[in-house]
Scaffold this motif. Structure first.
Motif, PDB file in Angstrom:
ATOM      1  N   LEU C 139       0.775  -1.410   0.300  1.00 15.51           N
ATOM      2  CA  LEU C 139       0.284   0.071  -0.142  1.00 15.51           C
ATOM      3  C   LEU C 139       0.688   1.188  -0.016  1.00 15.51           C
ATOM      4  O   LEU C 139       0.650   1.521  -0.651  1.00 15.51           O
ATOM      5  N   TYR C 142       2.304   1.688  -3.377  1.00 12.70           N
ATOM      6  CA  TYR C 142       0.526   2.135  -4.343  1.00 12.70           C
ATOM      7  C   TYR C 142       0.944   3.636  -3.910  1.00 12.70           C
ATOM      8  O   TYR C 142       1.264   4.604  -4.794  1.00 12.70           O
ATOM      9  N   VAL C 143       1.579   4.673  -2.574  1.00 11.96           N
ATOM     10  CA  VAL C 143       1.863   5.391  -2.634  1.00 11.96           C
ATOM     11  C   VAL C 143       2.856   5.781  -3.135  1.00 11.96           C
ATOM     12  O   VAL C 143       2.776   7.199  -4.057  1.00 11.96           O
ATOM     13  N   GLU C 146       1.803   6.477  -7.421  1.00 17.82           N
ATOM     14  CA  GLU C 146       0.900   7.497  -7.962  1.00 17.82           C
ATOM     15  C   GLU C 146       1.720   8.081  -7.203  1.00 17.82           C
ATOM     16  O   GLU C 146       1.676   9.489  -8.470  1.00 17.82           O
ATOM     17  N   ASP C 180      -2.814   1.165 -12.537  1.00 17.14           N
ATOM     18  CA  ASP C 180      -2.541   1.529 -10.870  1.00 17.14           C
ATOM     19  C   ASP C 180      -4.021   0.858 -10.341  1.00 17.14           C
ATOM     20  O   ASP C 180      -4.403  -0.045  -9.815  1.00 17.14           O
ATOM     21  N   SER C 184      -4.246  -1.875  -7.662  1.00 14.44           N
ATOM     22  CA  SER C 184      -5.323  -1.831  -6.687  1.00 14.44           C
ATOM     23  C   SER C 184      -5.602  -3.176  -6.636  1.00 14.44           C
ATOM     24  O   SER C 184      -6.201  -3.990  -5.653  1.00 14.44           O
TER      25      SER C 184
END
Lengths: 99, 536, 631
Positions: C139, C142-143, C146, C180, C184
């Motif tokens: 996660l 993922y930050v 993006e 993305d 997710s």
């Protein structure tokens, strides 16, 4: 005499009154027809009172007379004032109360 | 007896509304400052409530209870759990910004002064209406009612507020339109009253159906008190026939779905948000609509757990349609404010999805989503409002190259947009991801469909930004002023909050989590277990 | 030492915050602040690296938990960092190349009034990219994932006044968002499968779940990698991304960000190892892209777009290697690092050429620049030799290993992949030679630009040439340094694992074959562009050339299917919303209005008609009463 006949008479008077209200244009005539209907009712009330042997109908007849008297006062006043402003007593001329 | 904090939080803006309305016509500025002062004081009280709330304590805290209408068992009962508290705090937080952003929105415009001096047939009296005072008084009135509705734990009290807040909202939408409109003033006024009437009718129909359900509930349960009903249901002393429960549930849900709004009951929102001034639009979507989603969590799930589970498949599908449909329509809009309205419909789909996924993550996410969406939409909408006021048009096509002339405005607009598309690091990401995960663990297919929403969100936000802010500078945009101090004071705290809650949402989750656990036990649901209990 | 990890990210993050919020006051010093903070991050990286070298291979990984990010029942997301050898490699590459490009940008962007903001964005990119590679869970990754997308969006669209730049930026972000979505969904799958998404627990528990689940996760991760690393079918954004300033192309769209997909796959190696179907998908994507990019690179006349095609193709190599499993992981990363050096160098060289040529990008209007820009020529030339795999230079070592590994996959698969990789090497040699010849050799083909300014090619300032020289050193020596004594292999093996496989052909044969195709590629290019003069206006070319110029019609497909289709869809939905959904409501309102309009006619104001309705009503009531009695 059979009291039912009075009822027939009352019905006849009422019908004449109703027809007058519907058909005639002169406010005074319409007004008198209304009176006619009221009195037809009165006649029916009194007749029923007689047939049933109690006083209820007669009492109501008195009420009706009072109401009719009040109606005459108010109604005639309206008719007169309408006549004054429009110079006509025809009910069809006073058709402003519509949407 | 302790100090009635919750009553005070709701009463203060109400008093403020009366005080503001009573300010003489000539003292417009005084009225504004008075309104701002009262809203800030309310914020302080909300802050105290936040501080006094113990996350691990009883379910409803700071409770107050007084008899109100004895014959019907209606009580004035207040109390907040984490969810209500968070939303109450959000409302108290947003109103000062709304007031500040709308500082000049209700100043008499040149055209209205013209109209009044001309004195048409309906205006034989001298011009004595006081729009400025009215505008701010109405805003405070809405605040009071919304805050009280988040606190009410009596169904009847809630219902009254749920309906009553329509009245000030109606006047705010119909009476104070956006001055940036195309076409004649008369045409705009017609549009505006259309939007206001549509708003009112939609919500009244919903409210009417809810009223029937409220009465039905009273007939079945014999009381309006939320806690009493919930207790009786839990202990088994109150049992409802399955069909009764379902009908009552539908009655409540319909009203909330109109307010939320959920597809296909959404069409009032774009009209209302488009025609209203931007601060009022924020009031609609960020504050008033939250009552709908909040009530789904508070009333639908708690009062009718079985019926909620029964209706879940349909509601999940409706929520998914809202997400995708709202986003697609946002892409197709030509009007900035309507675009944001459709984006909001998409976001409300996420909130409803999270609530009805009935997992801890989904519901925590949905609650956080309500708060974060309030802040992010407020940021985006208010900046959009500043932009629209400058150019006098709501059409996207009338802009271009704003970035070059007003970089700060463009920057804040971009941040608001990025929050709307849930960029990690900003608050909405946290809630959106929680909703997605929560949904996915219960309904994988729904989770995947909802995920397409993140692509579509990027599409409508970036297309909007590209068309308005980038490219060659349009002639009409030339010389556009950048954000002024008042406007910066509105926008920067919101952005700071978005960043803070994106990086450190823990204070919020701590309040919300226990409340969500209560709701989960109300509906008797457990989170699905992961397939592998990972080696810990 | 652990505390330094957070500082690694904090330095550029601080830079971004200061530069973007600082306002005009910082205009004069902004670029220095940005560069210093990037350098500070590099220094911290080096300190950590030296510390790591001092430890045994097994306990080199550092771990630091900063705070609990999203704590919700059953769902724990932390902000926690993990620095192991794989992350360390990336940290050094990112901060090192990043610092060089900061320095380069000081000169390159000297005349841009928004230079401060440019450096702010660059710092933001560094911070996000560092978060991406040192996150300890998916996660947080993922930050960063993006975050780099955002930085890339801002930097591609840096010259926003150009509509083409704004469009390219939007396109890059959107295509990346599709990827993305994959990431997710992968994280959600991990959560429902493992109950967590931290690297350790997830990758350690792959044995406890079904292959189907792992394949699904793997494919979603691959989708993410395709978006970020511009692999087919999500490759279309990279060419357009060249609208950004050249340092951006060098840093983000060549050396670092686009390789994040490779990092993701190598990092998730345990998942792919247990899901052969997903691995197969990875190699197919890698092989297809490596040819796709190479073919596109052959046809482009825009120097940056030719290099972009090359980047795509080289990342295809890396993805291919990563898809081969433990045989290839180390080589994928090694190629990634060497590619970071030479491709960044090539882009900076291209930028230097453009700087001297009034921002002209059409190679057909260059020619003979070697005498005007000697430093650029030499550094570019070394990068060129490295990328085509000239023996002894960086690219030779890393690419050769990948081709070997492809053959070592075994079976028909191995032969096919190996041949594709060899073919790719030939095409690489061809298009890079073409770029080299068109730009630096032949006669001058310069033309005045639209304003009639004759270009005056000149060497770039020191701030630009020094980074190029340093990168050229890297392009020359990095490969050898890594390969001698299998240093790089030993360094990464504890993290990625390694196996040798059974090559059907010997390493020497592969090397020889590579040399042969290399010579063929160079020879063809020389025959086409070296021997005879190059026309300034591109000839029509064959069908393939024309298709390749248009990115093999992929964009046209996207345009027709997605853009047009999407437009029609939204337009019809707007119509539906207005007429159907809203129409039902408005229709109800209108029919109510119509009904009341009709009813209104009964109110005509004549007392007689009211009386009739009274009598009629009474009659009906009486009749009904009598009827009810009778029944």
């Amino acid at each position: 005499m059979n009291p039912v006949n009075y009822l027939y008479l009352a019905a006849l008077l009422f019908t004449i009154g109703a027809a007058g209200v519907l058909i005639r244009r002169n406010a005074i005539v319409v007004f008198m027809c209304v009176e006619l209907m009221l009195n037809a009712c009165n006649l029916a009330f009194v007749t029923f009172s007689r047939m049933h042997g109690n006083l209820d109908g007669q009492i109501i007849a008195f009420f009706t007379m009072v109401v009719a008297a009040a109606e005459v006062v108010v109604g005639l006043a309206i008719i007169v004032s309408v006549f004054r402003s429009r110079h006509s007593a025809s009910v069809d001329d006073a058709s402003l109360m519509k949407l | 007896m302790s100090f009635p904090l919750l009553t005070a939080t709701a009463a203060l803006p109400a008093i403020g509304a009366i005080a503001t309305a009573a300010v003489p016509a000539a003292r417009r500025t005084t009225a504004k400052w008075l309104a701002l002062l009262f809203s800030l004081a309310t914020l302080v009280l909300a802050g105290i409530a936040l501080a006094r709330f113990e996350p691990g304590g009883a379910r409803y805290q700071l409770t107050e209870s007084h008899a109100w209408i004895k014959d019907f068992g209606v009580r004035y009962e207040l109390g907040v759990d984490g969810i209500g508290l968070a939303l109450m705090a959000l409302t108290a937080l947003l109103i000062p910004f709304v007031i500040l952003a709308g500082w000049h929105d209700a100043d008499p415009s040149p055209s209205s002064q013209l109209r009044s001096s001309r004195g048409g047939p309906n205006e034989t009296k001298p011009y004595r209406w006081r729009p400025t005072q009215g505008f701010f008084a109405l805003i405070l009135m809405v605040e009071a009612m919304v805050i009280l509705s988040f606190e009410a734990t009596d169904v009847f009290l809630f219902y009254i507020l749920f309906e009553a807040m329509l009245i000030p909202m109606y006047f705010l939408i119909g009476g104070f339109g956006d001055r940036a409109h195309t076409g004649s003033d008369e045409n705009a006024a017609a549009q505006r009253s259309y939007a206001a009437v549509k708003f009112l009718l939609y919500n009244l129909v919903g409210g009417l159906i809810m009223l029937a359900a409220v009465i039905g509930l009273y007939v079945v349960a014999g009381t309006f008190s939320l806690s009493e009903i919930a207790e009786a249901r839990a202990s088994g002393s109150l049992s409802m026939a399955t069909s009764t429960e379902r009908w009552l549930f539908l009655g409540f849900f319909f009203a909330f779905a109109v307010k939320a709004p959920l597809w296909p009951l959404h069409t009032w929102l774009p009209n209302a948000m488009g025609e209203a001034t931007s601060p009022v639009a924020v009031l609609i979507t960020a504050v008033v609509d939250k009552v709908g989603t909040f009530a789904m969590l508070r009333f639908c799930l708690q009062l009718f757990p079985e019926a909620s589970k029964w209706a879940t498949p349909v509601i999940v599908v409706l929520a998914l349609i809202s997400i995708v449909y709202g986003a697609l329509l946002a892409v197709g809009q030509r009007d900035i404010k309507r675009l944001i309205a459709y984006a909001s419909i998409s976001h409300f789909g996420f909130i409803v999805l999270g609530i009805f996924a009935m997992t801890s993550q989904g519901q925590s996410g949905a609650t956080l989503y309500m708060v974060n969406h309030g802040i992010s939409t407020a940021a985006l909408m208010l900046v959009a409002g500043f932009l629209i006021t400058r150019r006098g048009s709501r059409l996207i096509a009338d802009y271009g190259g704003v970035q070059k002339v007003a970089p700060v405005l463009a920057g804040t607009f971009l941040i608001g947009g990025l929050a709307t598309l849930s960029l990690p690091g900003l608050a909405p990401f946290v809630s959106e991801f929680l909703v997605l995960v929560g949904t996915f663990s219960a309904y994988p297919a729904a989770g995947i469909v909802a995920t397409t929403g993140i692509v579509l969100a990027a599409l409508y936000v970036l297309v909007l930004y590209q068309r308005t802010m980038t490219g060659p500078v349009k002639a009409e945009v030339q010389g556009m002023a950048d954000l002024k101090v008042r406007e910066l004071v509105v926008v920067l705290p919101l952005i700071a909050l978005l960043l803070f809650l994106g990086v450190y949402p823990k204070p919020l989750t701590e309040i919300v989590n226990p409340a969500v656990q209560h709701t989960m036990s109300d509906v008797q649901k457990k989170d699905p277990q992961p397939e592998v209990e990972a080696a810990k | 030492m652990e505390n330094l990890i957070a500082l690694l990210v904090a330095a550029p993050l601080l830079g971004a915050a200061v530069l973007l919020c600082g306002g005009r006051r910082l205009d004069r010093a902004g670029h220095w602040v940005g560069t210093l903070l990037a350098a500070a991050s590099f220094v911290i990286g080096v300190v950590l690296f030296l510390d790591m070298l001092g430890k045994g291979a097994e306990d080199r990984a550092l771990h630091q938990k900063l705070f609990s990010w999203i704590p919700v029942e059953g769902f724990q997301a932390d902000v926690a960092f993990q620095l192991d050898q794989l992350s360390m490699t990336f940290v050094l590459l990112i901060t090192g190349v990043g610092t060089l490009i900061h320095i380069y940008s000081i000169g390159y962007m000297a005349h841009d009034e928004r230079r401060r903001r440019f450096f702010g964005y660059l710092n933001l990119f560094l911070a996000a990219m560092l978060i991406l590679v040192i996150a300890d869970n998916y996660l947080l990754l993922y930050v960063g994932w993006e975050g780099v997308g955002l930085a890339s969006y801002l930097l591609i669209g840096f010259w926003q006044h150009k509509p083409s730049a704004a469009t390219a930026a939007k396109k890059a972000f959107l295509v990346n968002r599709v990827g993305d979505m994959g990431l997710s969904i992968a994280i959600m799958l991990m959560f429902t499968t493992f109950g967590t998404f931290a690297f350790g627990p997830v990758l350690g528990a792959t044995g406890q779940t079904s292959e189907g689940k792992l394949t699904a996760i793997g494919l979603m991760l691959l989708l993410a990698a395709c978006g970020k690393s511009a692999q087919v079918p999500l490759q279309s954004w990279l060419g357009d991304a060249m609208e950004g300033p050249t340092p951006v192309s060098a840093l983000i769209h060549a050396a670092t960000m686009v390789t994040a997909g490779v990092y993701l796959i190598v990092r998730s190696g345990a998942i792919f190892n247990a899901a052969p179907d997903a691995q197969l998908a990875v190699v197919v994507v890698g092989a297809v892209t490596l040819l796709f990019g190479a073919i596109v690179g052959c046809a482009k006349d825009d120097i940056k777009k030719a290099l972009a095609g090359s980047t795509m193709s080289q990342i295809g190599y890396m993805i291919l290697a990563a898809g081969l499993g433990p045989i290839g992981y180390v080589f994928a990363i090694m190629h990634l690092v060497t590619h970071g050096f030479f491709k960044a160098g090539l882009f900076l060289g291209a930028g230097s050429v453009m700087h001297g040529m009034n921002d002209e990008v059409d190679m057909r209007k260059f020619g003979g620049l070697r005498t005007y820009m000697p430093v650029t020529f030499i550094t570019f030339g070394l990068g060129y030799l490295a990328i085509i795999g000239f023996p002894g230079l960086s690219g030779f070592f890393s690419k050769d290993k990948i081709i070997e590994a492809a053959f070592a996959k075994g079976g028909a698969e191995g032969w096919i992949l190996g041949s594709v990789a060899l073919l790719g090497a030939a095409i690489t040699a061809f298009y890079m030679t073409r770029v080299m010849l068109l730009t630096f050799f032949g006669e001058k083909r310069w033309q005045p630009d639209a304003q009639g300014n004759e270009p005056h090619p000149h060497e770039s300032p020191k701030s630009m040439t020094i980074p190029m020289i340093i990168l050229a050193f890297g392009s020359v020596f990095a490969g050898g340094l890594f390969s001698i004594g299998d240093r790089f292999l030993n360094w990464l093996e504890p993290v990625t694992g390694h196996s040798h496989g059974h090559a059907p052909v010997s390493a020497a044969t592969v090397t020889a074959a590579t040399m042969v195709v290399l010579v063929i590629g160079v020879a063809i290019a020389w025959a086409m562009y070296g021997r005879k003069p190059v026309p300034v206006v591109a000839p029509r070319g064959s069908l393939l050339t024309r298709a390749a110029r248009r990115d093999l019609l992929q964009d046209d497909f996207n345009h027709v299917v997605l853009v047009r289709g999407g437009e029609h869809l939204t337009r019809s939905l707007v119509y539906v919303d207005h007429t159907l959904v809203d129409g039902v409501v408005n229709g109800t309102a209108a029919s109510m209005g119509g009904l009341s309009g009709r009813l209104r006619k009964l109110q005509n104001g004549y007392a007689r008609s009211y009386a009739v309705s009274m009598f009629g009503g009474t009659a009906v009531v009486i009749a009904a009463t009598l009827l009810m009695r009778a029944v």
